[in-house]
Design an enzyme around this catalytic site. Structure first.
Site, PDB file in Angstrom:
ATOM      1  CE  LYS A 169      -4.449   0.635   1.212  1.00  0.00           C
ATOM      2  NZ  LYS A 169      -5.451  -0.318   0.779  1.00  0.00           N
TER       3      LYS A 169
HETATM    4  N1  GLU Z   1      -7.581  -0.169  -2.302  1.00  0.00           N
HETATM    5  C1  GLU Z   1      -8.338  -1.366  -2.350  1.00  0.00           C
HETATM    6  C2  GLU Z   1      -8.198  -2.152  -1.057  1.00  0.00           C
HETATM    7  O1  GLU Z   1      -7.851  -1.617  -0.043  1.00  0.00           O
HETATM    8  C3  GLU Z   1      -8.049  -2.205  -3.575  1.00  0.00           C
HETATM    9  C4  GLU Z   1      -6.625  -2.604  -3.751  1.00  0.00           C
HETATM   10  C5  GLU Z   1      -6.340  -3.263  -5.098  1.00  0.00           C
HETATM   11  O2  GLU Z   1      -7.256  -3.456  -5.885  1.00  0.00           O
HETATM   12  O3  GLU Z   1      -5.173  -3.569  -5.307  1.00  0.00           O
HETATM   13  O4  GLU Z   1      -8.505  -3.305  -0.990  1.00  0.00           O
END
Ligand code: GLU
Length: 415
Positions: A102
């Site tokens: 992330k």
């Molecule tokens: N931001 C989304 C999550 O927290 C999706 C992440 C993604 O699709 O890689 O799950």
């Protein structure tokens, strides 16, 4: 305690439940890589602003790093450490072949012009270039980013590497995005809610729901829950909270989303200006059957957990519950569907998008809907079965399944 300390409590508990060795725990508890970097931005007025950017790559035992890019003023390295860890366990729980990462930027994207935002996103992509890639780390939208930001990331990465649609997911449809990606997290929340209702013997048809957060996740969850018979009686965003005992009228939201599926949904004030206003701080403690936190982390602490009046909490947001909040809900007999299960629909459809970009044919909307539902149902049922076998709650069971899968992959690959 920071967000990552809170999450450690849940992960450590699962590790104890699995009787893991110290070595195994250390390997999974240490992020693979943490990057913090400057992002200089020349503002439209000629002034220079330097933002802070981050990417934490937690684990890649089960596949390339995967996770969103969050643009929000309040983020720091500790946030991303927690969110990256959650991604590792989320992808493991729904069994898509990704690891967890992330990242993002400490900024308020709403204060930037479109041209500034484009320069910022492309600058961030250049900084991340050495560590992202279709086989390495695949960013996606998160809070404060969406299809447009992913288009800019893809463009900047492709400048250096040639056309690379699979370097990011959550792209606009015309650039290789997947139908249903924008609504996927909300749809997954609704499927998980439906399954959880059956699990606890609550009829979703006519059940009352309060939703905190009316961005991509909250708005689509509202529409999908309504489609399954629920009554959305209270919603809030950062600026406003509105309620209606008979059910809020979601027709304008449905129309806006139909007309621009990849755009931002209307705000609460725009969509429900005629409904009764109430204190934003009271959203979670409304007297309803189901509460869906779909905004920021840490909102269900011990006090809020003890004040909840619902039967079911479905965690659309990442990390909305502290360990104290978890204990309070458990003591009150409230069932909580944990974030790594409830909001996994987004990354699941990201996987469909990535797989489609990498040689397969693009997925149709009908295929996405069917497969997403199947993945969510399978993950919920496995979690509920494990909770039954171990005599524990859904969160503990979900982390046990996920940690065990990552531990197993790690052991097979070796260090
Ligand atoms: N931001 C989304 C999550 O927290 C999706 C992440 C993604 O699709 O890689 O799950």
């Amino acid at each position: 305690m920071g967000l990552s300390d809170d999450l450690d409590v849940f992960v450590s508990d699962a590790m104890r439940g699995l009787a893991m060795s110290d070595d195994e725990c250390r390997l999974l508890n240490t992020p693979f890589r943490e990057v913090s970097f400057e992002v200089p931005l020349r503002r439209d007025d000629g002034s220079l602003h330097v933002f802070r950017g981050y990417r934490v790559q937690h684990d890649r035992a089960r596949g390339p790093f995967k996770g969103g890019m969050r643009f929000h003023p309040g983020v720091d390295l500790d946030h991303f450490r927690a969110f990256a860890t959650l991604m590792t366990y989320k992808t493991a729980l729904v069994d898509v072949p990704f690891g967890g990462a992330k990242g993002g930027v400490a900024c308020d994207p709403t204060s930037l012009s479109a041209a500034e935002l484009e320069r910022l996103v492309k600058g961030v992509t250049q900084r991340l270039d050495p560590i992202i890639g279709p086989d390495d780390d695949i960013p996606a939208p998160d809070m404060g980013t969406g299809p447009q930001e992913m288009a800019w990331m893809m463009d900047a990465y492709s400048d250096a590497h040639g056309y690379s649609p699979s370097v990011v997911t959550g792209k606009p449809l015309v650039l290789g995005g997947c139908p249903g990606r924008a609504s996927a997290t909300g749809t997954g929340v609704a499927v998980a809610t439906e399954r959880a209702c059956a699990h606890i013997g609550l009829d979703l048809d006519g059940a009352t729901v309060a939703i905190q957060g009316f961005g991509n996740v909250g708005a689509h969850a509202a529409l999908q829950l309504r489609a399954r018979g629920a009554r959305i009686v209270a919603v809030s965003d950062v600026d406003d909270a509105r309620r209606s005992a008979g059910g809020l009228d979601l027709d304008d939201v449905a129309r806006a989303v139909r007309e621009d599926p990849e755009g931002d949904p209307p705000t609460v004030a725009e969509a429900f200006g005629d409904a009764e206003p109430f204190d934003i701080g009271d959203l979670l403690t409304q007297d309803v059957d189901i509460v869906v936190p779909a905004a920021i982390g840490g909102v269900i602490d011990g006090d809020v957990g003890a004040a909840l009046r619902c039967r079911l909490v479905v965690e659309g947001a990442n990390n909305p519950t502290t360990p104290e909040g978890h204990a309070a809900m458990r003591d009150a007999g409230i069932t909580a569907v944990p974030d790594i299960l409830a909001n996994a629909g987004g990354v699941t459809v990201s996987y469909f998008e990535w797989a489609g970009n990498r040689g397969g044919r693009p997925w149709s909307a009908a295929q996405v809907d069917e497969e997403l539902e199947a993945v969510m149902v399978r993950a919920f049922d496995a979690t509920a079965d494990r909770a039954g076998e171990d005599g524990t709650d859904l969160r503990t069971a979900a982390f046990r399944i996920a940690v065990d899968r990552v531990r197993h992959a790690q052991a097979l690959r070796g260090v």
